[in-house]
Design a protein around this motif. Sequence first.
Motif, PDB file in Angstrom:
ATOM      1  N   ASP A 132      -3.775  17.164   6.305  1.00  0.00           N
ATOM      2  CA  ASP A 132      -3.527  17.555   7.691  1.00  0.00           C
ATOM      3  C   ASP A 132      -4.216  16.656   8.714  1.00  0.00           C
ATOM      4  OD1 ASP A 132      -1.943  19.736   6.904  1.00  0.00           O
ATOM      5  OD2 ASP A 132      -3.722  20.963   6.578  1.00  0.00           O
ATOM      6  N   ASP A 133      -4.996  15.689   8.260  1.00  0.00           N
ATOM      7  CA  ASP A 133      -5.716  14.776   9.149  1.00  0.00           C
ATOM      8  C   ASP A 133      -4.829  13.563   9.449  1.00  0.00           C
ATOM      9  OD1 ASP A 133      -7.402  12.993  10.445  1.00  0.00           O
ATOM     10  OD2 ASP A 133      -9.139  13.511   9.223  1.00  0.00           O
ATOM     11  N   ALA A 134      -4.307  13.496  10.654  1.00  0.00           N
ATOM     12  CA  ALA A 134      -3.362  12.445  11.015  1.00  0.00           C
ATOM     13  C   ALA A 134      -4.026  11.094  11.243  1.00  0.00           C
ATOM     14  CB  ALA A 134      -2.597  12.856  12.276  1.00  0.00           C
ATOM     15  N   GLU A 135      -5.344  11.053  11.342  1.00  0.00           N
ATOM     16  CA  GLU A 135      -6.040   9.791  11.619  1.00  0.00           C
ATOM     17  C   GLU A 135      -6.686   9.172  10.390  1.00  0.00           C
ATOM     18  OE1 GLU A 135      -8.776  10.413  14.806  1.00  0.00           O
ATOM     19  OE2 GLU A 135      -7.222  11.031  16.227  1.00  0.00           O
TER      20      GLU A 135
ATOM     21  N   PRO B 280       1.049  15.174   7.956  1.00  0.00           N
ATOM     22  CA  PRO B 280       0.368  14.478   9.057  1.00  0.00           C
ATOM     23  C   PRO B 280      -0.393  13.233   8.614  1.00  0.00           C
ATOM     24  CG  PRO B 280       0.085  16.847   9.276  1.00  0.00           C
ATOM     25  CD  PRO B 280       0.712  16.621   7.932  1.00  0.00           C
ATOM     26  N   TYR B 281      -1.029  13.290   7.453  1.00  0.00           N
ATOM     27  CA  TYR B 281      -1.767  12.131   6.929  1.00  0.00           C
ATOM     28  C   TYR B 281      -0.849  10.918   6.828  1.00  0.00           C
ATOM     29  CZ  TYR B 281      -4.516   9.367   3.538  1.00  0.00           C
ATOM     30  OH  TYR B 281      -5.202   8.359   2.887  1.00  0.00           O
ATOM     31  N   VAL B 282       0.373  11.130   6.366  1.00  0.00           N
ATOM     32  CA  VAL B 282       1.327  10.036   6.180  1.00  0.00           C
ATOM     33  C   VAL B 282       1.944   9.620   7.515  1.00  0.00           C
ATOM     34  CG1 VAL B 282       3.459   9.331   5.033  1.00  0.00           C
ATOM     35  CG2 VAL B 282       1.793  10.750   3.817  1.00  0.00           C
TER      36      VAL B 282
ATOM     37  N   PHE C 235       0.836  -1.198   0.000  1.00  0.00           N
ATOM     38  CA  PHE C 235       0.000   0.000   0.000  1.00  0.00           C
ATOM     39  C   PHE C 235       0.871   1.249   0.000  1.00  0.00           C
ATOM     40  CE2 PHE C 235      -2.775  -3.219   1.694  1.00  0.00           C
ATOM     41  CZ  PHE C 235      -4.043  -2.889   1.222  1.00  0.00           C
ATOM     42  N   TYR C 236       0.511   2.212  -0.847  1.00  0.00           N
ATOM     43  CA  TYR C 236       1.128   3.527  -0.830  1.00  0.00           C
ATOM     44  C   TYR C 236       0.133   4.515  -0.239  1.00  0.00           C
ATOM     45  CZ  TYR C 236       4.306   1.688  -4.492  1.00  0.00           C
ATOM     46  OH  TYR C 236       5.217   0.962  -5.213  1.00  0.00           O
ATOM     47  N   ILE C 237       0.597   5.387   0.648  1.00  0.00           N
ATOM     48  CA  ILE C 237      -0.239   6.474   1.141  1.00  0.00           C
ATOM     49  C   ILE C 237       0.500   7.790   0.948  1.00  0.00           C
ATOM     50  CG2 ILE C 237      -1.543   5.087   2.812  1.00  0.00           C
ATOM     51  CD1 ILE C 237       0.300   6.181   5.019  1.00  0.00           C
ATOM     52  N   GLY C 238      -0.243   8.812   0.531  1.00  0.00           N
ATOM     53  CA  GLY C 238       0.373  10.106   0.316  1.00  0.00           C
ATOM     54  C   GLY C 238      -0.675  11.160   0.043  1.00  0.00           C
ATOM     55  N   ALA C 239      -0.232  12.401  -0.023  1.00  0.00           N
ATOM     56  CA  ALA C 239      -1.124  13.528  -0.311  1.00  0.00           C
ATOM     57  C   ALA C 239      -0.569  14.330  -1.480  1.00  0.00           C
ATOM     58  CB  ALA C 239      -1.258  14.422   0.924  1.00  0.00           C
TER      59      ALA C 239
ATOM     60  N   ILE D 273      -3.281   4.979  -2.231  1.00  0.00           N
ATOM     61  CA  ILE D 273      -4.315   5.735  -1.522  1.00  0.00           C
ATOM     62  C   ILE D 273      -3.858   7.177  -1.395  1.00  0.00           C
ATOM     63  CG2 ILE D 273      -5.601   5.974   0.632  1.00  0.00           C
ATOM     64  CD1 ILE D 273      -5.223   2.980   1.086  1.00  0.00           C
ATOM     65  N   ILE D 274      -4.718   8.112  -1.788  1.00  0.00           N
ATOM     66  CA  ILE D 274      -4.387   9.525  -1.728  1.00  0.00           C
ATOM     67  C   ILE D 274      -5.304  10.232  -0.738  1.00  0.00           C
ATOM     68  CG2 ILE D 274      -5.874  10.025  -3.727  1.00  0.00           C
ATOM     69  CD1 ILE D 274      -3.931  12.306  -4.446  1.00  0.00           C
TER      70      ILE D 274
END
Length: 268
Positions: A111-114, A141-143, A62-66, A94-95
């Motif tokens: 900016d949502d860390a959760e 923060p998201y990451v 899984f990749y997560i990023g903004a 996932i973006i």
Amino acid sequence: MNITTEKDSLYTGLENMQISELLQHINAEDKTVPLAVEKALPQIEALAKAVTDKMRNGGRLFYIGAGTSGRLGVVDASECPPTFGVPFDWVVGIIAGGDGAIRKAVEFAEDDAEQAWKDLQQFNINSGDVVVGIAASGTTPYVVGGLKAANENNLITGCIVCNSGSPVAAAAKYPVEVVTGPEFVTGSTRMKAGTAQKLVLNMLSTSVMIQLGRVKGNKMVDMQLSNNKLVDRGTRMVMKETGLDEATAAELLKKHGSVRKAVDSLNN
């Protein structure tokens, strides 16, 4: 931490430059990116080995990023099925802000860390999987939140960042830090940082898929035959592997649906 991606550009008065001058300077900056990636090869290798081990045992990546980083993860994930013939859920991008953010920025989503962990849970994520956070600044923060939650749930975590000593890297068990320095346009990390992230993603997913047996020799033998160009490429590959003429190779490829299956059919 020293956020070099936010430092002032080495160039100024950009609006007064001719196009040729702008292009020369951008190109000069771009040339520094592969050298920065080279310094991170040991880190990339460690992450690739960890991902390979998990995926060999049925795990997923899984990749997560903004923003740009999230889009690059989505691009790499979406290219794995057609390139390597793997199921669409083997590699997932996932973006922050959801799929709509691929085309249009979603304000403050990063900016949502959760939220990242909530997004990951939609895929029934478990300790057999790997989560790689992508963030040029290394502070998103998201990451950060997503990686911390993944660690708490006993997942392997990695990251791709473009600054040293970042919170994202601190939260990743296998950090990859490619320090690209100031951007040509100050703070525009879609440029050098984005290029560096794309290079690392190419290296990561390609090396992992090769290790998983999705390439034979140097050919994409499991690629999806989704357009005429790829069918023609596949036909040539079958011809080279089998010595068949074009018409016979094309028919065999059509019958079996992949280069690997077409070639294997003659050996069984």
